[in-house]
Design an enzyme around this catalytic site. Structure first.
Site, PDB file in Angstrom:
ATOM      1  N   ARG A 259       0.836  -1.204   0.000  1.00  0.00           N
ATOM      2  CA  ARG A 259       0.000   0.000   0.000  1.00  0.00           C
ATOM      3  C   ARG A 259       0.880   1.267   0.000  1.00  0.00           C
ATOM      4  NH1 ARG A 259      -0.611   4.699   2.434  1.00  0.00           N
ATOM      5  NH2 ARG A 259      -0.149   3.727   4.444  1.00  0.00           N
ATOM      6  N   ASP A 260       1.510   1.566   1.132  1.00  0.00           N
ATOM      7  CA  ASP A 260       2.292   2.810   1.195  1.00  0.00           C
ATOM      8  C   ASP A 260       3.473   2.742   0.226  1.00  0.00           C
ATOM      9  OD1 ASP A 260       3.069   5.315   2.051  1.00  0.00           O
ATOM     10  OD2 ASP A 260       3.088   4.823   4.165  1.00  0.00           O
TER      11      ASP A 260
ATOM     12  N   HIS B  76       4.986   4.809  12.643  1.00  0.00           N
ATOM     13  CA  HIS B  76       4.991   4.723  11.169  1.00  0.00           C
ATOM     14  C   HIS B  76       5.947   5.811  10.691  1.00  0.00           C
ATOM     15  CE1 HIS B  76       2.646   4.324   7.216  1.00  0.00           C
ATOM     16  NE2 HIS B  76       3.259   5.483   7.043  1.00  0.00           N
TER      17      HIS B  76
ATOM     18  N   HIS C 220       8.520   7.451   7.989  1.00  0.00           N
ATOM     19  CA  HIS C 220       9.152   7.567   6.674  1.00  0.00           C
ATOM     20  C   HIS C 220      10.604   7.979   6.913  1.00  0.00           C
ATOM     21  CE1 HIS C 220       5.728   7.029   3.864  1.00  0.00           C
ATOM     22  NE2 HIS C 220       5.068   7.181   5.000  1.00  0.00           N
TER      23      HIS C 220
ATOM     24  N   CYS D  53       3.952   9.338   0.047  1.00  0.00           N
ATOM     25  CA  CYS D  53       2.551   9.717  -0.079  1.00  0.00           C
ATOM     26  C   CYS D  53       2.416  10.706  -1.235  1.00  0.00           C
ATOM     27  CB  CYS D  53       2.057  10.355   1.222  1.00  0.00           C
ATOM     28  SG  CYS D  53       0.381  10.990   1.100  1.00  0.00           S
TER      29      CYS D  53
ATOM     30  N   ASN E   5       8.772   4.543   3.426  1.00  0.00           N
ATOM     31  CA  ASN E   5       8.852   4.143   4.830  1.00  0.00           C
ATOM     32  C   ASN E   5      10.234   3.577   5.094  1.00  0.00           C
ATOM     33  OD1 ASN E   5       5.945   3.322   3.757  1.00  0.00           O
ATOM     34  ND2 ASN E   5       5.790   3.971   5.871  1.00  0.00           N
TER      35      ASN E   5
HETATM   36  P1  HMG Z   1     -13.640  13.878  -2.592  1.00  0.00           P
HETATM   37  O1  HMG Z   1     -13.413  14.244  -4.023  1.00  0.00           O
HETATM   38  O2  HMG Z   1     -13.822  14.983  -1.597  1.00  0.00           O
HETATM   39  O3  HMG Z   1     -14.814  12.805  -2.437  1.00  0.00           O
HETATM   40  O4  HMG Z   1     -12.425  12.982  -2.136  1.00  0.00           O
HETATM   41  P2  HMG Z   1     -16.321  12.761  -2.861  1.00  0.00           P
HETATM   42  O5  HMG Z   1     -17.027  12.001  -1.791  1.00  0.00           O
HETATM   43  O6  HMG Z   1     -16.799  14.109  -3.258  1.00  0.00           O
HETATM   44  O7  HMG Z   1     -16.276  11.818  -4.161  1.00  0.00           O
HETATM   45  C1  HMG Z   1     -15.664  12.236  -5.377  1.00  0.00           C
HETATM   46  C2  HMG Z   1     -15.533  11.040  -6.303  1.00  0.00           C
HETATM   47  O8  HMG Z   1     -14.697  10.036  -5.713  1.00  0.00           O
HETATM   48  C3  HMG Z   1     -16.847  10.352  -6.596  1.00  0.00           C
HETATM   49  O9  HMG Z   1     -16.735   9.790  -7.897  1.00  0.00           O
HETATM   50  C4  HMG Z   1     -16.874   9.217  -5.604  1.00  0.00           C
HETATM   51  O10 HMG Z   1     -17.667   8.120  -6.004  1.00  0.00           O
HETATM   52  C5  HMG Z   1     -15.403   8.807  -5.568  1.00  0.00           C
HETATM   53  P3  HMG Z   1     -17.337  10.520  -9.211  1.00  0.00           P
HETATM   54  O11 HMG Z   1     -18.794  10.684  -8.900  1.00  0.00           O
HETATM   55  O12 HMG Z   1     -16.612  11.848  -9.319  1.00  0.00           O
HETATM   56  O13 HMG Z   1     -17.022   9.566 -10.312  1.00  0.00           O
HETATM   57  N1  HMG Z   1     -15.035   8.190  -4.293  1.00  0.00           N
HETATM   58  C6  HMG Z   1     -14.474   6.971  -4.172  1.00  0.00           C
HETATM   59  N2  HMG Z   1     -14.111   6.047  -5.066  1.00  0.00           N
HETATM   60  C7  HMG Z   1     -13.586   4.902  -4.601  1.00  0.00           C
HETATM   61  N3  HMG Z   1     -13.381   4.654  -3.290  1.00  0.00           N
HETATM   62  C8  HMG Z   1     -13.712   5.555  -2.363  1.00  0.00           C
HETATM   63  C9  HMG Z   1     -14.285   6.777  -2.798  1.00  0.00           C
HETATM   64  N4  HMG Z   1     -14.744   7.867  -2.137  1.00  0.00           N
HETATM   65  C10 HMG Z   1     -15.185   8.711  -3.061  1.00  0.00           C
HETATM   66  N5  HMG Z   1     -13.490   5.298  -1.057  1.00  0.00           N
HETATM   67  C11 HMG Z   1     -11.556  11.187  -0.795  1.00  0.00           C
HETATM   68  C12 HMG Z   1     -12.357  12.483  -0.803  1.00  0.00           C
HETATM   69  C13 HMG Z   1     -11.254  10.851   0.637  1.00  0.00           C
HETATM   70  C14 HMG Z   1     -12.378  10.087  -1.457  1.00  0.00           C
HETATM   71  C15 HMG Z   1     -10.259  11.429  -1.615  1.00  0.00           C
HETATM   72  O14 HMG Z   1      -9.632  12.566  -1.118  1.00  0.00           O
HETATM   73  C16 HMG Z   1      -9.315  10.257  -1.535  1.00  0.00           C
HETATM   74  O15 HMG Z   1      -9.575   9.184  -2.037  1.00  0.00           O
HETATM   75  N6  HMG Z   1      -8.157  10.457  -0.894  1.00  0.00           N
HETATM   76  C17 HMG Z   1      -7.194   9.378  -0.722  1.00  0.00           C
HETATM   77  C18 HMG Z   1      -5.870   9.929  -0.468  1.00  0.00           C
HETATM   78  C19 HMG Z   1      -4.884   8.816  -0.243  1.00  0.00           C
HETATM   79  O16 HMG Z   1      -5.145   7.644  -0.467  1.00  0.00           O
HETATM   80  N7  HMG Z   1      -3.682   9.226   0.209  1.00  0.00           N
HETATM   81  C20 HMG Z   1      -2.638   8.307   0.451  1.00  0.00           C
HETATM   82  C21 HMG Z   1      -2.878   7.426   1.633  1.00  0.00           C
HETATM   83  S1  HMG Z   1      -2.651   8.242   3.201  1.00  0.00           S
HETATM   84  C22 HMG Z   1      -0.955   8.096   3.500  1.00  0.00           C
HETATM   85  O17 HMG Z   1      -0.192   7.673   2.664  1.00  0.00           O
HETATM   86  C23 HMG Z   1      -0.485   8.432   4.884  1.00  0.00           C
HETATM   87  C24 HMG Z   1      -0.201   7.186   5.741  1.00  0.00           C
HETATM   88  O18 HMG Z   1       0.759   6.336   5.126  1.00  0.00           O
HETATM   89  C25 HMG Z   1       0.344   7.630   7.102  1.00  0.00           C
HETATM   90  C26 HMG Z   1       1.492   8.638   6.942  1.00  0.00           C
HETATM   91  O19 HMG Z   1       2.540   8.289   6.408  1.00  0.00           O
HETATM   92  O20 HMG Z   1       1.225   9.770   7.344  1.00  0.00           O
HETATM   93  C27 HMG Z   1      -1.479   6.373   5.999  1.00  0.00           C
HETATM   94 MG    MG Z   2       2.858   6.640   5.181  1.00  0.00          MG
END
Ligand code: HMG
Ligand code: MG
Length: 302
Positions: free
Chosen positions: A15-16, A207, A209, A240, A249
């Site tokens: 994933r990450d 966690h 990085h 990210c 990481n």
């Molecule tokens: P948004 O645009 O505000 O969401 O995004 P929305 O509810 O308005 O939906 C917009 C569109 O996205 C719609 O589709 C939804 O159906 C779709 P459209 O009608 O335009 O075709 N949608 C989805 N599709 C699939 N799965 C879903 C989903 N939700 C909505 N779950 C949202 C808000 C949260 C969805 C968006 O910002 C997003 O997906 N963000 C993900 C960001 C991400 O994955 N970042 C990386 C992971 S975090 C990380 O790496 C940190 C971590 O490792 C810890 C660290 O290191 O700090 C964990």
């Molecule tokens: Mg991370």
């Protein structure tokens, strides 16, 4: 100082590690990566994300990955779920654990999940409730716990505040995440000391990085504050997409090597992990960033 005798490593490379890869990594490779990590003995593998494919295209095949992996009895397969839509995907995919991911920084919350911290908590509440009703474990991640790419310094109280909100929702585990790898051991000790005042250390994970090369030192500092769960990524893969310039990481091989030297048990087969790191790096057509992994590989080749 007494360190824990056993540590749980959550392998997050599927994933990450892969979410930030520019070239789409074929589903077959992702499935093989998850299977090989589970076979190497990791008790918990973060296998996929159920997020918007527009935001993170690399994770668009999460349902396929989860459908095709072999489930090893006892292994926890986790997936990221930012909202109810993500949770529905996770439930259908038979995830063992979901990860809600909030931040201790307002600016990062907006960039990463397009809402404020308060809105994210309100969004997570029904997700956690649904997971609990379905008997699925829940982990709550706190991004930017040691610094933010947009706002810089993050007050320790903001980290504790998100931890308390997660506790109120009854999450099982809380990840203190250094998203951009800026933390140093002194700050890690301070943050972990503050969080462990409100959360049992057995439920907290580190966690880290490795952007600034501090991650191993930070893990040692966290071990000294009774933290015994760490997230690592084979070959140091990752980053990210919403934290520009942040590297992967901490490399799993490096952490396993250090823990073995500290007589800390992980139940993971180090040599198998070196193989996985070399295989994955070859697939991505570049040298992995694990110092221990590359050293062992060079020694084997000599
Ligand atoms: P948004 O645009 O505000 O969401 O995004 P929305 O509810 O308005 O939906 C917009 C569109 O996205 C719609 O589709 C939804 O159906 C779709 P459209 O009608 O335009 O075709 N949608 C989805 N599709 C699939 N799965 C879903 C989903 N939700 C909505 N779950 C949202 C808000 C949260 C969805 C968006 O910002 C997003 O997906 N963000 C993900 C960001 C991400 O994955 N970042 C990386 C992971 S975090 C990380 O790496 C940190 C971590 O490792 C810890 C660290 O290191 O700090 C964990
Ligand atoms: Mg991370």
């Amino acid at each position: 100082m007494a360190l824990p005798s056993r540590v749980k490593i959550v392998e997050v490379s599927p994933r990450d590690g892969l979410q930030n890869e520019k070239e789409f990594v074929p589903t077959d490779i992702k499935v093989e990566l998850v299977n090989r990590l589970a076979a190497a003995g990791f008790p918990n593998v973060e296998a996929a994300s159920f997020v918007s494919p527009k935001w993170v295209p690399q994770m668009a095949d999460g349902a396929d990955v989860m459908a095709r992996i072999e489930r090893r009895p006892g292994t926890i397969y986790s997936v990221l779920t930012p909202n109810m839509k993500g949770f529905e995907g996770a439930l259908a995919a038979r995830a063992d654990e979901i990860v809600i991911f909030g931040a201790a920084s307002e600016a990062f919350s907006q960039k990463n999940i397009n809402c404020s911290i308060a809105e994210s908590i309100a969004r997570f509440e029904p997700v956690v409730q649904a997971a609990r009703e379905a008997g699925i474990r829940v982990r709550g991640s706190i991004s930017c716990a040691l610094g933010c790419p947009y706002q810089g310094e993050v007050p320790i109280e903001s980290v504790v505040d998100v931890a308390q909100r997660y506790l109120a929702m009854q999450v099982d585990e809380i990840d203190v995440a250094d998203t951009i790898g800026v933390g140093t051991p002194k700050r890690v000790r301070e943050v972990m000391a503050a969080v462990t005042r409100v959360v049992d250390p057995a439920r907290i994970s580190g966690h880290f990085h490795d952007t600034y090369g501090q991650a191993l030192a930070n893990i040692l500092a966290a071990l000294e504050t009774d933290i015994s769960i760490f997230h690592t990524s084979v070959a140091g893969l990752g980053g990210c997409p919403y934290a520009k310039g942040a590297t992967g990481n901490v490399a799993t091989e490096d952490v396993l090597y250090m823990l073995r030297g500290l007589d800390i048990d992980t139940g993971v087969d180090f040599d198998a992990v070196v193989d996985i790191g070399q295989w994955m790096s070859a697939h991505l057509n570049r040298k992995g960033s694990s110092r221990a992994g590359n050293a062992v590989a060079a020694k084997r080749a000599a």
